[in-house]
Design a protein around this motif. Structure first.
Motif, PDB file in Angstrom:
ATOM      1  N   SER A   6       0.828  -1.204   0.000  1.00 15.89           N
ATOM      2  CA  SER A   6       0.000   0.000   0.000  1.00 15.89           C
ATOM      3  C   SER A   6       0.863   1.254   0.000  1.00 15.89           C
ATOM      4  O   SER A   6       1.962   1.292   0.549  1.00 15.89           O
ATOM      5  N   ASP A  10      -4.121   3.693  -1.585  1.00 12.35           N
ATOM      6  CA  ASP A  10      -4.262   2.647  -2.594  1.00 12.35           C
ATOM      7  C   ASP A  10      -3.447   1.429  -2.202  1.00 12.35           C
ATOM      8  O   ASP A  10      -2.407   1.546  -1.554  1.00 12.35           O
ATOM      9  N   LYS A  38       1.731   5.712  -9.179  1.00 10.84           N
ATOM     10  CA  LYS A  38       1.560   6.783  -8.184  1.00 10.84           C
ATOM     11  C   LYS A  38       2.689   7.809  -8.300  1.00 10.84           C
ATOM     12  O   LYS A  38       2.901   8.616  -7.394  1.00 10.84           O
TER      13      LYS A  38
END
Length: 110
Positions: A6, A10, A38
Motif C-alpha cells: 500500500s 491505494d 503513483k
C-alpha cells in the motif's frame, strides 16, 4: 500467502502461491508498476531483498513459529521498519519519495 502493498490510500494484493519457488523479479515488476502509477520510484529501496526475508519469516517456521518472524523483526533489515503482528503477519514500511511511506504486509496461509 498474501502480500499487501500500500501507498497512500491505494493498495495492491498479490497472491504468493508457492513461497518456496517465488519469481521475485515478476513480483518486483508488479510492485514497481504499482508505485510507478503513483509517480513514485523505488530507487534505493531493497524490495527484492526484504520480500524473501519476509517469506522465510512466515513460511520458514522450522525453528518454531513465530520465532523466525520475530527474529527478522529483532535483526531488522536496512531502512525498513519491521513489525510482527499476532497471527503470523509481518509488516514492513519504508519511506519513499516525497515523504510517502510504502507499506508491505505479508499474511500466512494458515
Amino acid at each position: 500467502m498474501l502480500l499487501d502493498v500500500s501507498l497512500d490510500n491505494d493498495s495492491l494484493s498479490i497472491d504468493i502461491d508457492d513461497p518456496f519457488h517465488i519469481d521475485i523479479d515478476a513480483l518486483l515488476n508488479r510492485i514497481e508498476a504499482f508505485t510507478s502509477s503513483k509517480n513514485i520510484t523505488l530507487n534505493g529501496v531493497d524490495i527484492k531483498g526484504i520480500i524473501p526475508k519476509m517469506i522465510r519469516g512466515i513460511a520458514g517456521c522450522e525453528g518454531g513459529c513465530p520465532s523466525d518472524a520475530k527474529s527478522l523483526v529483532r535483526k531488522g533489515f536496512k531502512n525498513f521498519e519491521l513489525k510482527y503482528v499476532e497471527g503470523g503477519i509481518l509488516s514492513a514500511q519504508v519511506g519513499v519519495e516525497e515523504g510517502k511511506v510504502l507499506h508491505l504486509k505479508m499474511f500466512p496461509d494458515f
